[in-house]
Scaffold this motif. Structure first.
Motif, short mmCIF file in Angstrom:
data_model
loop_
_atom_site.label_atom_id
_atom_site.label_comp_id
_atom_site.label_asym_id
_atom_site.label_seq_id
_atom_site.Cartn_x
_atom_site.Cartn_y
_atom_site.Cartn_z
N ARG A 33 0.84 -1.20 0.00
CA ARG A 33 0.00 0.00 0.00
C ARG A 33 0.88 1.26 0.00
NH1 ARG A 33 -2.58 1.81 4.81
NH2 ARG A 33 -0.41 1.58 5.53
N ASP A 34 1.92 1.23 0.81
CA ASP A 34 2.81 2.39 0.88
C ASP A 34 3.52 2.62 -0.46
OD1 ASP A 34 1.99 2.61 3.44
OD2 ASP A 34 3.82 1.78 4.34
N TRP A 414 -19.20 0.95 -4.79
CA TRP A 414 -18.90 1.30 -6.18
C TRP A 414 -20.19 1.35 -6.96
CZ3 TRP A 414 -18.92 -2.75 -10.13
CH2 TRP A 414 -19.18 -4.04 -9.63
N GLN A 415 -20.10 1.56 -8.25
CA GLN A 415 -21.29 1.73 -9.10
C GLN A 415 -21.02 1.18 -10.50
OE1 GLN A 415 -21.09 6.14 -9.22
NE2 GLN A 415 -22.91 6.09 -7.93
N THR A 416 -22.10 1.04 -11.25
CA THR A 416 -21.97 0.63 -12.65
C THR A 416 -20.96 1.55 -13.36
OG1 THR A 416 -24.29 -0.03 -12.59
CG2 THR A 416 -23.28 0.15 -14.76
N GLU A 417 -21.04 2.84 -13.07
CA GLU A 417 -20.19 3.83 -13.74
C GLU A 417 -18.73 3.71 -13.32
OE1 GLU A 417 -22.97 4.35 -12.16
OE2 GLU A 417 -24.29 5.73 -13.24
N THR A 418 -18.47 3.19 -12.11
CA THR A 418 -17.06 3.13 -11.67
C THR A 418 -16.40 1.82 -12.13
OG1 THR A 418 -17.41 2.06 -9.52
CG2 THR A 418 -17.62 4.48 -9.59
N GLY A 419 -17.18 0.87 -12.60
CA GLY A 419 -16.63 -0.37 -13.14
C GLY A 419 -16.22 -1.37 -12.06
N GLY A 420 -15.60 -0.88 -11.02
CA GLY A 420 -15.13 -1.75 -9.94
C GLY A 420 -15.09 -0.96 -8.64
N ILE A 421 -14.58 -1.64 -7.62
CA ILE A 421 -14.60 -1.10 -6.24
C ILE A 421 -13.79 0.20 -6.15
CG2 ILE A 421 -13.97 -1.60 -3.84
CD1 ILE A 421 -14.27 -4.63 -4.62
N VAL A 422 -14.35 1.17 -5.44
CA VAL A 422 -13.74 2.49 -5.24
C VAL A 422 -13.42 2.72 -3.77
CG1 VAL A 422 -14.30 4.96 -5.30
CG2 VAL A 422 -14.71 3.54 -7.33
N SER A 440 -11.15 5.59 0.34
CA SER A 440 -10.85 5.39 -1.08
C SER A 440 -9.68 4.43 -1.18
CB SER A 440 -10.41 6.69 -1.75
OG SER A 440 -11.10 7.77 -1.24
N LEU A 441 -9.72 3.55 -2.13
CA LEU A 441 -8.59 2.65 -2.33
C LEU A 441 -7.37 3.47 -2.74
CD1 LEU A 441 -10.27 -0.30 -4.22
CD2 LEU A 441 -9.59 -0.17 -1.81
N PRO A 469 -9.52 10.78 -12.08
CA PRO A 469 -9.89 9.61 -12.87
C PRO A 469 -9.30 8.31 -12.28
CG PRO A 469 -9.17 11.38 -14.30
CD PRO A 469 -8.87 11.81 -12.89
N TRP A 470 -9.97 7.21 -12.54
CA TRP A 470 -9.53 5.89 -12.11
C TRP A 470 -9.73 4.95 -13.30
CZ3 TRP A 470 -13.98 8.39 -11.38
CH2 TRP A 470 -15.16 7.73 -11.70
#
Ligand code: WTA
Length: 648
Positions: A33-34, A414-422, A440-441, A469-470
């Motif tokens: 993570r770091d 997350w959401q359909t719009e984010t595609g994956g986990i946020v 937030s990840l 953006p992600w």
């Protein structure tokens, strides 16, 4: 392990630590993570992209120049089917299970990676022969049968974006989606079972095709029986048999070529089209599957969401298969034939990561802990939830009775719009806070803002926005110049993607989700729009106005109740016949999942002085809650009338 957090444990500031044994073996450690943080945005997304095989390496992580659309991994080329299937076979894992399917009638079927490769190749060859070319949209209207992921991957192999339409949607809903995507190919099936009854999907598909302006070529999977139904369509099994042994070279796609389209409910009366890219999306779901769901080749993962929704796309198909895991697909409902069906499936398959929705967890709680406790669930090592907020009580129940009091629980937003986990916690790094989703990840930045886009203080509610953006972002968010500026709000020069969800950040920086800020409904974990349902109701003869709200969980349906308030035209009676027409209209326009559980006829609906219906009051009325001060309404008297109508 803790993130500079206090020791105190009050109910609101409770911390739960992941067990040491989990931390020691987690895919992502605090050091990872770091390193991610140190790499800085957007460079930090280079390592997640390395989880994939690229036919051509990308020239940059992100092209975010002011001109033109935002592009993740520009210059890179890859194929999703190669990444989800071929490379695992090439790595000598062809005999390992890719898909473990549990059928409605108690039957089961497994596909090894080798078998999956064979069928994907055969069906890809068949699709080509039918005339499907790279870029053509293939609509998949299929229930939870293994042919659905096979068809998705066959499309991906030849570069044809798929558009999966949830099998519970109506013919009208399918027709809208076929037309909207200009899709000339449809893969469907003869029918499927729901609670023991056989439903005729083919007839719905035929009805949809006649109302589409262009010709649609159909492929039909025989799920109910092997008798070849007469008609002008191809039979899936015949196509696959005819192309047995075929090999189709995976088409190397540009990173931002479309992998799929998916329709979701937005705030308007029409379904919203969301498009996902090959490189950015696949990187995002592979990385979050690895980092948050902790998946790898040795895991058996079960994401219980239907593949017809985004959760099933990302974490029942693309994420786990990109990582070489086994994915469990279940065709049935959790309580049929018995309320311990799920636990039996977990036990039999040795599922070690289970990902489901809070609405299901609330149903499990009602059915009683004796059901999970009767089974050996010791294979489980991580639990996840998605789709709605989960309260601390349900969180603890899930961990105690399903996770044996040991498994980390990741709440994932997350959401359909984010595609994956946020938003989530990293299970091997972060402490968990029951009732809060987490942060937030790494590599993603979010904020909670007021109406003007300014950040609010900890403890204050506001809208959740993503501020950079992600990779999994829907393509519509990338379009326009400079991070898709046209589609988003820019506040004091800052790019913000407004998620439509309200949230509060607590003093420790953990986010608590409060539900949608707009008129998108989460009926359990399914996403519907008030406007779509209301439009169907207002289309009924004799209805003047309608508003729908979501009520508490309906025990019989195992989901939240949809409550419609309908005001008939002045000379029309609000009677059972009208109630039936309302239900039928919604079923025809959208499908049974959107049919109101309760319809209350009202002389009028509570409105502001400017004439806007106040759904907040209707929701309070439907749930028997206190409304507070209603004097700002144009017609406050209607509130009392409605309350007395519901006082049954
Ligand atoms: C809600 C499903 C609270 C939220 C993946 C979001 C959640 C909508 C959570 C998207 C969560 C999803 N906690 N709310 N962990 N996860 N939501 O597009 O309102 O079907 O905007 O995607 O679900 O629903 P969708």
């Amino acid at each position: 392990m803790a993130d500079g957090s206090p020791d105190e444990t009050t109910p609101e500031r409770e911390w739960v630590d992941p067990p040491e044994s989990f931390v020691a073996n987690a895919n992502v450690t605090a050091a990872d993570r770091d390193a991610f943080r140190e790499a800085g945005w957007p460079e930090c997304w280079r390592r997640p992209a390395d989880l994939l095989d690229w036919d051509r390496g990308f020239d940059a992580v992100l092209d975010d120049s002011e001109e033109g659309p935002t592009r993740w991994f520009p210059g890179g080329r890859l194929n999703a089917a190669h990444n989800c299937v071929d490379r695992h076979v090439a790595a000598g894992r062809g005999d390992e299970t890719a898909v473990a399917w549990e059928g409605k009638l108690g039957e089961s079927r497994t596909y090894t990676y080798g078998e999956l490769a064979d069928e994907v190749n055969a069906f890809a060859a068949a699709l080509r022969e039918l005339g499907v070319e790279a870029g053509d949209v293939v609509t998949l209207y299929l229930p939870m049968i293994p042919e659905l992921p096979v068809a998705m991957l066959a499309c991906a192999r030849i570069g044809a974006p798929h558009s999966v339409v949830f099998a519970g949607f109506s013919a009208d809903a399918l027709a809208t989606r076929l037309s909207g995507a200009d899709s000339q190919f449809l893969v469907t099936c003869d029918g499927y079972y729901r609670r023991g009854a056989a439903l005729d999907l083919k007839r719905r598909a035929d009805n949809a095709c006649v109302s589409v302006d262009h010709a649609v070529e159909q492929v039909v999977v025989n799920r109910l029986d092997d008798e070849r139904a007469a008609g002008d369509h191809h039979v899936y099994a015949d196509l696959v048999a005819d192309h047995e042994g075929a090999t189709v070279e995976p088409v190397a796609r540009e990173a931002d070529d479309l992998l799929f389209l998916i329709y979701t409910s937005g705030t308007t009366g029409e379904p919203t089209l969301v498009r996902h890219t090959t490189g950015g999306y696949l990187t995002h779901v592979a990385w979050t599957g690895h980092a948050v769901l902790d998946l790898g080749p040795d895991d058996t993962h079960w994401c219980s969401a239907d593949v017809g929704w985004i959760t099933g796309h990302s974490y029942a198909v693309y994420g786990p298969l990109a990582l070489g895991a086994t994915t469990v697909l279940y065709e049935g409902t959790p309580d049929h034939p018995e309320t311990d069906r799920l636990w039996e499936i977990i036990e039999r398959n040795g599922v070690d990561v289970f990902y489901t929705a809070p609405t299901s967890i609330r149903a499990f709680m009602k059915w009683g802990e004796e059901h999970p406790e009767r089974h050996d669930l010791s294979s489980l090592r991580l639990l996840g939830t998605v789709g709605e907020p989960i309260d601390a009580t349900a969180w603890h129940w899930y961990r105690d009775h399903v996770g044996d009091g040991e498994c980390p629980v990741v709440d994932t937003w997350w959401q359909t719009e984010t595609g994956g986990i946020v938003l989530s916690t990293l299970p091997g790094v972060d402490r968990m806070r029951p009732g809060a989703v987490g942060k937030s990840l790494p590599g993603i930045e979010t904020a909670v803002v007021d109406e003007t886009g300014r950040r609010v203080a900890a403890g204050e509610a506001g809208q959740l926005v993503v501020t950079r953006p992600w990779p999994g972002m829907a393509r519509s968010l990338c379009e326009g110049s400079g991070w898709g500026a046209r589609r988003t709000r820019t506040v004091e020069g800052e790019w913000q993607y407004a998620t439509g969800d309200n949230a509060v950040r607590d003093e420790d920086g953990y986010l608590h989700l409060l539900g949608r800020a707009d008129d998108v409904l989460k009926v359990s974990d399914r996403r519907l729009s008030t406007a779509e349902i209301e439009r169907a109701i207002v289309g009924v003869d004799g209805v003047a106005e309608a508003a729908v709200v979501v009520g508490a969980d309906d025990d019989a349906a195992h989901r939240s109740e949809i409550h419609a308030f309908v005001s008939p035209e002045s000379n029309v009676a609000g009677d059972d016949a009208l109630r039936e027409s309302v239900g039928a209209a919604v079923e025809e326009a959208i499908g049974p999942i959107a049919v109101p559980d309760a319809v209350t006829f009202a002389p009028s609906l509570p409105k502001t002085r400017s004439g806007k219906v106040v759904r907040r009051y209707l929701a309070a009325i439907a749930n028997g809650e206190d409304l507070g001060d209603t004097s700002a309404l144009r017609n406050p008297e209607v509130v009392g009338e409605l309350e007395s109508l519901l006082d049954r």
